[in-house]
Design a protein around this motif. Structure first.
Motif, mmCIF file in Angstrom:
data_model
loop_
_atom_site.group_PDB
_atom_site.id
_atom_site.type_symbol
_atom_site.label_atom_id
_atom_site.label_comp_id
_atom_site.label_asym_id
_atom_site.label_seq_id
_atom_site.Cartn_x
_atom_site.Cartn_y
_atom_site.Cartn_z
ATOM 1 N N PHE A 107 37.368 41.975 55.841
ATOM 2 C CA PHE A 107 38.192 41.157 56.731
ATOM 3 C C PHE A 107 37.497 40.958 58.067
ATOM 4 N N CYS A 108 36.902 42.001 58.598
ATOM 5 C CA CYS A 108 36.177 41.888 59.865
ATOM 6 C C CYS A 108 34.946 40.993 59.718
ATOM 7 N N ALA A 109 34.266 41.077 58.575
ATOM 8 C CA ALA A 109 33.082 40.248 58.355
ATOM 9 C C ALA A 109 33.445 38.769 58.252
ATOM 10 N N CYS A 110 34.636 38.468 57.743
ATOM 11 C CA CYS A 110 35.061 37.081 57.599
ATOM 12 C C CYS A 110 35.626 36.506 58.899
ATOM 13 N N ASN A 111 36.025 37.366 59.837
ATOM 14 C CA ASN A 111 36.639 36.906 61.086
ATOM 15 C C ASN A 111 35.993 37.573 62.302
ATOM 16 N N PRO A 112 34.709 37.358 62.532
ATOM 17 C CA PRO A 112 34.046 38.043 63.661
ATOM 18 C C PRO A 112 34.591 37.598 65.015
ATOM 19 N N ASP A 113 34.905 36.301 65.163
ATOM 20 C CA ASP A 113 35.418 35.819 66.458
ATOM 21 C C ASP A 113 36.786 36.421 66.769
ATOM 22 N N LEU A 114 37.649 36.484 65.751
ATOM 23 C CA LEU A 114 38.978 37.059 65.952
ATOM 24 C C LEU A 114 38.893 38.542 66.300
ATOM 25 N N MET A 115 37.980 39.229 65.663
ATOM 26 C CA MET A 115 37.830 40.662 65.940
ATOM 27 C C MET A 115 37.392 40.904 67.386
ATOM 28 N N GLU A 134 37.958 38.805 69.883
ATOM 29 C CA GLU A 134 39.050 38.368 70.752
ATOM 30 C C GLU A 134 40.142 39.431 70.863
ATOM 31 N N LEU A 135 40.471 40.063 69.720
ATOM 32 C CA LEU A 135 41.532 41.074 69.713
ATOM 33 C C LEU A 135 41.010 42.469 70.002
ATOM 34 N N GLY A 136 39.695 42.613 70.022
ATOM 35 C CA GLY A 136 39.126 43.933 70.264
ATOM 36 C C GLY A 136 39.342 44.893 69.106
ATOM 37 N N LEU A 137 39.280 44.369 67.878
ATOM 38 C CA LEU A 137 39.524 45.182 66.691
ATOM 39 C C LEU A 137 38.213 45.558 66.022
ATOM 40 N N SER A 138 38.211 46.727 65.416
ATOM 41 C CA SER A 138 37.081 47.217 64.636
ATOM 42 C C SER A 138 37.560 47.469 63.209
ATOM 43 N N THR A 182 52.549 52.205 65.734
ATOM 44 C CA THR A 182 51.246 51.586 65.459
ATOM 45 C C THR A 182 50.348 51.650 66.688
ATOM 46 N N ARG A 183 50.878 51.365 67.832
ATOM 47 C CA ARG A 183 50.065 51.386 69.048
ATOM 48 C C ARG A 183 49.687 52.811 69.443
ATOM 49 N N ARG A 184 50.432 53.748 68.955
ATOM 50 C CA ARG A 184 50.063 55.145 69.206
ATOM 51 C C ARG A 184 48.803 55.504 68.415
ATOM 52 N N ALA A 185 48.660 54.917 67.203
ATOM 53 C CA ALA A 185 47.478 55.184 66.370
ATOM 54 C C ALA A 185 46.303 54.294 66.760
ATOM 55 N N ALA A 186 46.594 53.074 67.205
ATOM 56 C CA ALA A 186 45.535 52.139 67.612
ATOM 57 C C ALA A 186 45.934 51.550 68.960
ATOM 58 N N GLN A 187 45.433 52.127 70.034
ATOM 59 C CA GLN A 187 45.935 51.829 71.374
ATOM 60 C C GLN A 187 45.462 50.490 71.910
ATOM 61 N N ASN A 188 44.359 49.949 71.375
ATOM 62 C CA ASN A 188 43.814 48.709 71.930
ATOM 63 C C ASN A 188 44.526 47.455 71.418
ATOM 64 N N ILE A 189 45.470 47.607 70.504
ATOM 65 C CA ILE A 189 46.132 46.452 69.888
ATOM 66 C C ILE A 189 47.296 46.016 70.769
ATOM 67 N N SER A 190 47.426 44.703 70.942
ATOM 68 C CA SER A 190 48.493 44.178 71.799
ATOM 69 C C SER A 190 49.848 44.318 71.115
ATOM 70 N N GLU A 191 50.872 44.411 71.946
ATOM 71 C CA GLU A 191 52.232 44.571 71.429
ATOM 72 C C GLU A 191 52.702 43.319 70.684
ATOM 73 N N ASP A 192 52.311 42.143 71.173
ATOM 74 C CA ASP A 192 52.711 40.892 70.511
ATOM 75 C C ASP A 192 52.124 40.794 69.108
ATOM 76 N N PHE A 193 50.860 41.185 68.984
ATOM 77 C CA PHE A 193 50.210 41.106 67.684
ATOM 78 C C PHE A 193 50.884 42.047 66.688
ATOM 79 N N VAL A 194 51.194 43.240 67.085
ATOM 80 C CA VAL A 194 51.867 44.191 66.200
ATOM 81 C C VAL A 194 53.272 43.693 65.856
ATOM 82 N N GLY A 195 53.929 43.050 66.815
ATOM 83 C CA GLY A 195 55.247 42.486 66.545
ATOM 84 C C GLY A 195 55.199 41.393 65.503
#
Length: 318
Positions: free
Chosen positions: A241-249, A251-255, A291-304
């Motif tokens: 998923f990360c390899a298919c969406n490098p720009d999104l990763m 932008e969201l700061g996801l690994s 979820t944000r407790r396990a992955a702190q860099n994720i925005s609240e809107d995205f998890v919602g």
């Protein structure tokens, strides 16, 4: 609405009785015009050397016979009718219309619509090759696979249908829907090389994470219990998923590790919201907090948005 339907019915009645928008036409005059039109149409078709299908169907109806003889129709029309049949019905049709129902294009379409990829499709056909025979071999091999996956794959290889390479086996599995998913899960658990190539065939570009996970589990079914195989599947999915969406990763700061955590959270949320045994369902606020407790860099809107997707669409691994 009722007045509109009444007008339509009234107009049809007037047309049937011989009325038109230009004025009144007698029934006799209307019949004379219709007869002349049919006669002219029939004359034009016969003059062109074609088959008068109208006359053929009218004669068939007057005799009150069964299905029309396909050999009396144009070949392209006959093939179109036969193309809607499955293999069993096409075999039965070959008892009546042998030349038509045994056509290679019909059996080629059946093969490729059921087994989308086979190595033999891209090779020069051997002497005596026919797609009808290939269909029977593919059907036999699928039944063998559903009983014993290793024997099924060996059968395909022995017939030259699939090449002996993980990539070709993965393409065959990816494009086939006749394989038993439980047997397939056992086979992929044993053949991790085939699993790796199967994962790379998925394209998750610009897909929302829960939707991509659903697509992934439609091809590679999740195990019924947690364990090493489920962890392997989620890990491979996360990297793909990360390899298919490098720009999104970026932008969201996801690994890949963060996507792994989100996938596990989505699976647990799916079980919580869909299971009848869980009475106190997890709220959106609770999911965001956990979820944000396990992955702190994720925005609240995205998890919602992740929670909303599961709540509205359903389980990601159903």
């Amino acid at each position: 609405m009722g007045q509109g339907l009444w007008r339509v019915a009234r107009n049809q009645q007037l047309q049937h009785q011989g009325y038109s928008g230009q004025g009144y036409l007698t029934r006799e005059h209307g019949r004379r015009i219709a007869t002349n039109n049919v006669s002219n149409t029939s004359h034009r078709k016969q003059a062109q050397g074609g088959i008068d299908i109208y006359h053929l169907l009218k004669t068939r109806k007057s005799k009150q016979e069964g299905f029309i003889n396909l050999e009396m129709l144009p070949p392209e029309l006959s093939f179109t009718i036969l193309s809607y049949l499955n293999a069993t019905d096409l075999c039965l049709a070959s008892c009546v219309w042998q030349d038509l129902a045994n056509d290679e294009l019909l059996w080629q379409g059946l093969c490729k619509s059921t087994w989308g990829h086979c190595s033999i499709y891209n090779k020069n056909p051997p002497l005596g090759f026919s797609f009808r025979k290939l269909y029977m071999q593919l059907d036999e091999g699928s039944l063998t696979f559903n009983a014993n996956p290793d024997e099924g794959v060996n059968y395909f290889m022995s017939k030259g249908i699939i090449d002996d390479s993980p990539k070709e086996i993965a393409k065959f599995i990816f494009c086939t829907r006749t394989l038993n998913w439980k047997k397939l899960r056992i086979y992929l658990d044993e053949r991790r090389d085939v699993l790796d190539d199967l994962v790379t065939l998925h394209n998750f570009r610009n897909q929302f994470l829960p939707n991509a996970l659903r697509e992934f589990f439609r091809h590679i079914h999740a195990p019924e219990e947690r364990g090493e195989y489920l962890e392997t599947l989620i890990t491979k999915f996360s990297h793909r998923f990360c390899a298919c969406n490098p720009d999104l990763m970026r932008e969201l700061g996801l690994s890949p590790d963060a996507v792994y955590v989100l996938c596990y959270s989505l699976i647990l949320l799916s079980i919580d919201l869909t299971s009848p045994h869980v009475k106190n369902k997890m709220s959106k606020r609770e999911f965001i907090r956990n979820t944000r407790r396990a992955a702190q860099n994720i925005s609240e809107d995205f998890v919602g948005h992740l929670y909303d997707n599961i709540y509205l669409i359903g389980h990601v691994a159903a």
